[in-house]
Enzyme design. Structure first.
Site, mmCIF file in Angstrom:
data_model
loop_
_atom_site.group_PDB
_atom_site.id
_atom_site.type_symbol
_atom_site.label_atom_id
_atom_site.label_comp_id
_atom_site.label_asym_id
_atom_site.label_seq_id
_atom_site.Cartn_x
_atom_site.Cartn_y
_atom_site.Cartn_z
ATOM 1 N N PRO A 9 52.396 -30.568 51.133
ATOM 2 C CG PRO A 9 51.778 -31.063 53.296
ATOM 3 C CD PRO A 9 51.667 -31.558 51.926
ATOM 4 C CG ASN A 10 55.729 -27.836 54.834
ATOM 5 O OD1 ASN A 10 55.777 -26.635 55.352
ATOM 6 N ND2 ASN A 10 55.120 -28.586 55.757
ATOM 7 N NE ARG A 17 60.523 -29.298 54.363
ATOM 8 C CZ ARG A 17 59.605 -30.514 53.986
ATOM 9 N NH1 ARG A 17 59.118 -30.776 52.750
ATOM 10 N NH2 ARG A 17 59.296 -31.117 54.971
ATOM 11 C CE1 TYR A 22 62.378 -33.999 52.664
ATOM 12 C CE2 TYR A 22 62.524 -32.344 54.380
ATOM 13 C CZ TYR A 22 62.066 -33.338 53.840
ATOM 14 O OH TYR A 22 61.091 -34.088 54.855
ATOM 15 C CG ASN A 73 56.707 -35.972 47.863
ATOM 16 O OD1 ASN A 73 56.318 -36.374 48.898
ATOM 17 N ND2 ASN A 73 57.994 -35.573 47.998
ATOM 18 C CB ALA A 76 53.577 -33.959 56.302
ATOM 19 C CG HIS A 79 54.020 -39.969 56.710
ATOM 20 N ND1 HIS A 79 54.370 -40.757 55.737
ATOM 21 C CD2 HIS A 79 54.706 -38.675 56.512
ATOM 22 C CE1 HIS A 79 55.683 -40.361 55.331
ATOM 23 N NE2 HIS A 79 55.801 -39.053 55.805
ATOM 24 C CG ASP A 86 39.290 -42.861 50.904
ATOM 25 O OD1 ASP A 86 39.921 -43.883 50.918
ATOM 26 O OD2 ASP A 86 38.491 -42.418 51.916
ATOM 27 C CD GLU A 97 54.286 -42.938 48.621
ATOM 28 O OE1 GLU A 97 54.678 -44.424 48.926
ATOM 29 O OE2 GLU A 97 53.991 -42.615 49.666
ATOM 30 C CG HIS A 99 58.314 -40.150 50.349
ATOM 31 N ND1 HIS A 99 57.444 -39.093 50.544
ATOM 32 C CD2 HIS A 99 57.449 -41.491 50.161
ATOM 33 C CE1 HIS A 99 56.176 -39.955 50.895
ATOM 34 N NE2 HIS A 99 56.232 -40.779 50.403
ATOM 35 C CB SER A 101 64.152 -37.671 52.759
ATOM 36 O OG SER A 101 62.687 -37.844 53.109
ATOM 37 N NE ARG A 106 63.345 -37.765 57.277
ATOM 38 C CZ ARG A 106 62.671 -36.669 56.987
ATOM 39 N NH1 ARG A 106 62.234 -36.744 55.582
ATOM 40 N NH2 ARG A 106 62.556 -35.574 57.871
ATOM 41 N NE ARG A 110 59.872 -37.795 58.868
ATOM 42 C CZ ARG A 110 59.364 -36.539 58.861
ATOM 43 N NH1 ARG A 110 58.483 -36.278 58.031
ATOM 44 N NH2 ARG A 110 59.558 -35.568 59.730
HETATM 45 C C1 DQA Z 1 58.838 -36.201 51.993
HETATM 46 C C2 DQA Z 1 58.883 -37.039 53.291
HETATM 47 C C3 DQA Z 1 57.900 -36.839 54.437
HETATM 48 O O1 DQA Z 1 57.951 -37.604 55.370
HETATM 49 C C4 DQA Z 1 58.080 -35.331 54.623
HETATM 50 O O2 DQA Z 1 56.747 -34.958 55.687
HETATM 51 C C5 DQA Z 1 57.894 -34.526 53.684
HETATM 52 C C6 DQA Z 1 58.846 -34.635 52.351
HETATM 53 C C7 DQA Z 1 59.929 -36.183 51.109
HETATM 54 O O3 DQA Z 1 59.937 -35.991 50.039
HETATM 55 O O4 DQA Z 1 61.115 -37.153 51.426
HETATM 56 O O5 DQA Z 1 57.545 -33.285 53.826
HETATM 57 O O6 DQA Z 1 57.721 -36.566 51.403
#
Ligand code: DQA
Length: 147
Positions: A9-10, A17, A22, A73, A76, A79, A86, A97, A99, A101, A106, A110
């Site tokens: 998401p996002n 954002r 980012y 990735n 959110a 977390h 699963d 994985e 991320h 950031s 942070r 997170r």
């Molecule tokens: C993220 C870090 C997460 O904590 C956050 O909720 C994101 C982006 C990152 O790519 O740094 O949406 O996964």
């Protein structure tokens, strides 16, 4: 070698954002970087993004028997989502994985990643480059050069 890149998401809002966290590059830029790196690494990358937890679970399940590796990735949902953890465990596709950031620097919430518990390793805080590192690791891991 087929790699599925999953973004949660996002991440479709990259460029808009929190640019201080980012950066100013967009989700379209990220997709074109990933496809370019995949070509250089000699792998095939399919890219999927969703703001919905169940859609991500569905995509992971559909990857069974189709993809050799997953770069995720979960944003959110990293977390919060035991369902994504699963699903990754269910399909047993080697996963890494990412991320953008540095989640270790942070808010404390997170630092826990459920998705990460099903992953071979994590790249955090490298910006878009983390996706390249993840694909490089998977390519070498899957061809027996790593781990
Ligand atoms: C993220 C870090 C997460 O904590 C956050 O909720 C994101 C982006 C990152 O790519 O740094 O949406 O996964």
């Amino acid at each position: 070698m087929r790699i599925l890149v999953i973004n949660g998401p996002n991440l479709n809002m990259l460029g808009v954002r929190e640019p201080d966290v980012y950066g100013r590059r967009t989700y379209a830029d990220l997709k074109s970087d990933i496809l370019c790196w995949a070509r250089e690494l000699g792998v095939t990358a399919d890219i999927f993004q969703s703001n919905h937890e169940g859609a991500i679970v569905d995509r992971i399940q559909e990857a069974y028997g189709v993809f050799d590796g997953i770069v995720i990735n979960a944003a959110a949902y990293s977390h919060t989502s035991v369902a994504i953890l699963d699903a990754l465990r269910a399909v047993r596709i080697p996963a890494v994985e990412v991320h953008i950031s540095d989640v270790t620097k942070r808010e404390p919430f997170r630092r826990l990643s459920y998705a990460g518990m099903a992953c071979l390793r994590a790249y955090s805080g490298l910006g878009f480059e983390g996706y390249r590192q993840a694909m490089l690791f998977l390519r070498d891991y899957l061809s027996g050069k790593e781990g």
